[in-house]
Design an enzyme around this catalytic site. Structure first.
Site, PDB file in Angstrom:
ATOM      1  N   HIS A  15       2.414   4.379   3.062  1.00 44.29           N
ATOM      2  CA  HIS A  15       1.629   4.187   1.650  1.00 44.29           C
ATOM      3  C   HIS A  15       1.408   5.709   0.991  1.00 44.29           C
ATOM      4  CE1 HIS A  15      -0.516   2.424  -1.693  1.00 44.29           C
ATOM      5  NE2 HIS A  15      -1.392   3.192  -1.382  1.00 44.29           N
ATOM      6  N   HIS A  75       0.146  -3.552  -5.790  1.00 45.13           N
ATOM      7  CA  HIS A  75      -0.983  -3.878  -4.894  1.00 45.13           C
ATOM      8  C   HIS A  75      -0.296  -5.306  -4.246  1.00 45.13           C
ATOM      9  CE1 HIS A  75      -5.511  -3.109  -4.347  1.00 45.13           C
ATOM     10  NE2 HIS A  75      -4.617  -2.161  -4.058  1.00 45.13           N
TER      11      HIS A  75
END
Length: 732
Positions: free
Chosen positions: A42, A88
């Protein structure tokens, strides 16, 4: 060190060895945790960075490109527009409300971190089938989270898309884009400069929610660990604290009290401190015991990796600290000095290196000592194996075929009907009163204006788009089509597209087929943007989107931004009987990648349509020109081709306006009616002579394909007629 420890944090044996080589020793537990979050997929993009370099990132309007918190482009009149897109996905699968809400909060902080006031949100949602209880629960929670946070923080949600596919039942996609406005002279970068300057933490106290979120959730597939075990890694948002933080930070920037600022998102304090120090070419000292916490006896490791929301890291000159603290008090946010900027030095084998040191308190125990650059910039760069699916040839040889199965077509238009109004009625899309064209259209149109910033003579058009059906058939051509569609949507409100930001949603990068999809998708984005003249000013890569080892379909999503002169009048057009229906552009000639093909035969793939990008560029320019030609309603109803093609568009006209639609026989073939190639626009009513003149000047084909009629049916000459009655699909 016990290998089970660093492996449990997501680090490989080779990565651990690289850390030891960088430090010249074994890391302690705090240092190991800091590397684990910063070297996660990420934060570091270690599987995708080498591919992302192929994207075009510069252009005449670009002020800030990739690498900053948000992309920034020149809007004219001394104004800049900031744009950012993030995902998300994994948090929303675990805690749908908080996952989506904190996604909104995080993307808003990216915008005001560059000095811009957030003025709009858009979302792209890909969910599982709504006849399944868990998928319905996720969908409802996500929509509530977006509306609950966006409405409370006071930023309108002005557009988006929603679709339901089986591959997203366990791993939904929640992609959020945000836009902000700033005077060009107020822009600021995320860097720590000025030796002796103070490091100030603003906003909420630090808690245990979100600890290791980026490594626990975004760097591993769902289904590998039970949801209950992952739930503490999901952050908890507070939109009212965010609102105070927005106003306080923008006020501090107006008064020039801050020389650098960074939000605390993924990897928390570890990311914010190492990135600002690395970009500023300085070192930094942090006194971890000075960080305000909301839970007792938090360990340094927890404090440095917590992703608690509504926090910002500011760099301020000592002489301006008192005024900064007074301003923070005025806005009722906490402001605490937690460290200072120091000079680079000779360390770790480097002549000039910025060292990040974590102490327990001033003059206390040294807890961690690492080169800031090694955390922020020196993560491993992987060249992972790439291979197309073994059955690619067989897949492409199986073209979708429907024959004359009219009952399947009738079922498709009724059983898959979803009215997105159920969603956007929950969003306040008229906050700031800047929204000229809002949810329900192919793109949003906004004034370039914001409270405390001023207003411009320009308006901006923006659209968010993705299509896994296309990209599953052909990830390269599908990515091209995604950009082509999004740019055409922006043109449909009269704006000329100038840039995109992307959110690249793919499966497990250790699977060669997934890396092939990602590489092909990036090449498609790059080629489309090159030809269409669009700069990629920012983006996000979301990998490990899988459940129990099964990857999602490749879903690169793009948000396209464009500008036009602020219209003096916009009059909505209501379709009525006897209106002619025109088609401008190239007619679809294939069902491959279409929603109808998937509905009728989910296994059929075929060969995806190819787009002539030179033609698309002319179509985009012509569409924008036509929409700008008459602002008093004479342009009629201008719509692009979306899910279900011209047939679904015709059905939506019947539902919305209460008129019927007749499509002439020369257009009544399944490929023309249900093909979804985004290579044309439909114009209902409007100024026919003006449309013909523009089509001729741009060397585009214009044809009259039908008309509106009195009876509320969709009539396809030579094929039959369809009733479009029925309730839309809604989550249970």
């Amino acid at each position: 060190m016990d290998p089970d420890l660093y492996r449990s944090l997501g680090l490989t044996d080779d990565e651990y060895d690289a850390i030891c080589a960088l430090l010249g020793r074994e890391p302690n537990h705090l240092e190991l945790a800091m590397y684990s979050v910063m070297w996660s997929e990420h934060c570091s993009y270690k599987s995708s960075r080498r591919h992302l370099r192929r994207l075009p990132t510069s252009g005449p309007t670009v002020i800030m490109g990739p690498g900053e918190n948000a992309g920034v482009v020149d809007a004219g009149d001394g104004f800049a527009v900031a744009i950012r897109m993030e995902s998300h996905n994994h948090p929303s699968a675990i805690e749908p409300y908080q996952g989506a809400a904190t996604g909104v909060g995080g993307i808003l902080r990216d915008i005001f971190t560059v000095g811009a006031r957030p003025i709009a949100l858009l979302d792209s949602l890909w969910m599982g089938p709504q006849n399944e209880p868990r998928s319905s629960w996720i969908f409802r929670g996500v929509v509530s989270g977006i509306s609950g946070y966006g409405n409370a923080v006071g930023v309108p949600t002005v557009g988006g898309e929603i679709s339901f596919e089986p591959c997203f039942r366990g791993n939904p996609l929640v992609n959020v884009a945000a836009i902000g406005i700033a005077p060009i002279d107020r822009l600021i970068r995320a860097q720590a400069t000025g030796v002796g300057n103070l490091v100030v933490l603003l906003g909420s106290k630090t808690g245990r929610d979100g600890i290791g979120g980026v490594s626990v959730l975004a760097s591993a597939g769902l289904g590998q660990v039970e949801d209950d075990a992952k739930r503490p890694s999901v952050q908890v948002g507070d939109p009212f604290e965010e609102k105070k933080l927005i106003e306080a930070c923008l006020s501090m920037l107006d008064r020039q009290l801050i020389v650098g600022i960074q939000d605390l998102g993924g990897a928390g304090l570890t990311c914010a401190t190492s990135e600002t120090a690395s970009k500023g070419g300085t070192g930094m000292v942090i006194y971890v015991d000075t960080v305000p916490t909301r839970e007792p006896q938090m360990e340094p490791l927890e404090i440095m990796t917590s992703e608690s929301q509504e926090r910002m890291l500011a760099i301020a000159e000592p002489s301006k600290l008192e005024e900064l603290l007074q301003l923070a008090d005025r806005y009722e946010i906490e402001a605490t000095v937690i460290g200072e900027v120091v000079s680079p030095e000779e360390a770790f084998g480097y002549a000039e290196v910025g060292v990040l040191r974590i102490y327990s308190t001033r003059g206390g125990e040294l807890l961690a000592e690492v080169p800031a650059r090694s955390l922020a910039d020196d993560a491993p760069l992987y060249d992972r194996p790439i291979a197309p699916p073994a059955d690619l040839g067989e897949m492409r040889s199986r073209e979708p075929r429907l024959g004359g199965d009219w009952s399947t077509i009738q079922a498709f238009l009724t059983e898959t009907y979803f009215d997105p109004e159920w969603i956007y009625r929950q969003y306040d899309h008229q906050l700031f009163l800047n929204t000229l064209v809002g949810p329900g259209a192919d793109a949003a149109l906004l004034r370039v204006a914001a409270p405390g910033v001023g207003s411009s003579s320009s308006a901006l058009g923006v659209s968010v788009d993705g299509n896994p059906r296309w990209c599953t058939v052909d990830p390269y051509l599908g990515a091209i089509a995604t950009v082509a569609e999004s740019a055409l949507n922006v043109a449909s409100v009269g704006a000329d597209p100038v840039c995109i930001v992307d959110c690249l949603n793919y499966g497990n990068p250790t699977h060669p087929e997934v890396m092939w999809q990602l590489s092909q998708g990036i090449d498609g984005l790059a080629h489309a943007c090159d030809v269409l003249g669009l700069a990629v000013v920012g983006g996000n890569v979301s990998l490990y989107n899988e459940e129990n080892g099964i990857d999602i379909e490749p879903t690169p999503t793009v948000t396209t931004l464009g500008f036009r002169k602020l219209p003096t009048m916009l009059r909505p057009y209501l379709a009525q009987a006897h209106d002619p229906i025109f088609y401008l552009g190239t007619v679809p000639s294939s069902l491959s990648g279409s929603a109808l093909a998937r509905f009728a035969d989910p296994k059929a793939k075929g060969s995806l349509f190819e787009i002539d990008l030179d033609h698309q560029k002319r179509l985009i320019a012509a569409t924008a020109r036509y929409v700008r030609s008459n602002e008093d309603g004479e342009i009629g109803l201008v719509r692009t081709i979306g899910r279900g093609g011209v047939a679904a568009l015709a059905a939506s006209v019947v539902r919305r306006y209460g008129v019927g639609v007749e499509i002439f026989s020369e257009f009544s073939t399944l490929e023309k009616l249900f093909g979804e190639a985004p290579t044309g626009v439909v114009v209902i009513g409007g100024n026919g002579p003006m449309l013909r003149s523009i089509a001729q000047s741009f060397d585009l084909t214009l044809m009259e394909i039908g008309r509106c009629v009195d009876q509320s049916l969709v009539v396809f000459d030579g094929l039959g007629s369809l009733s479009v009655a029925g309730e839309p699909v809604t989550p249970r």
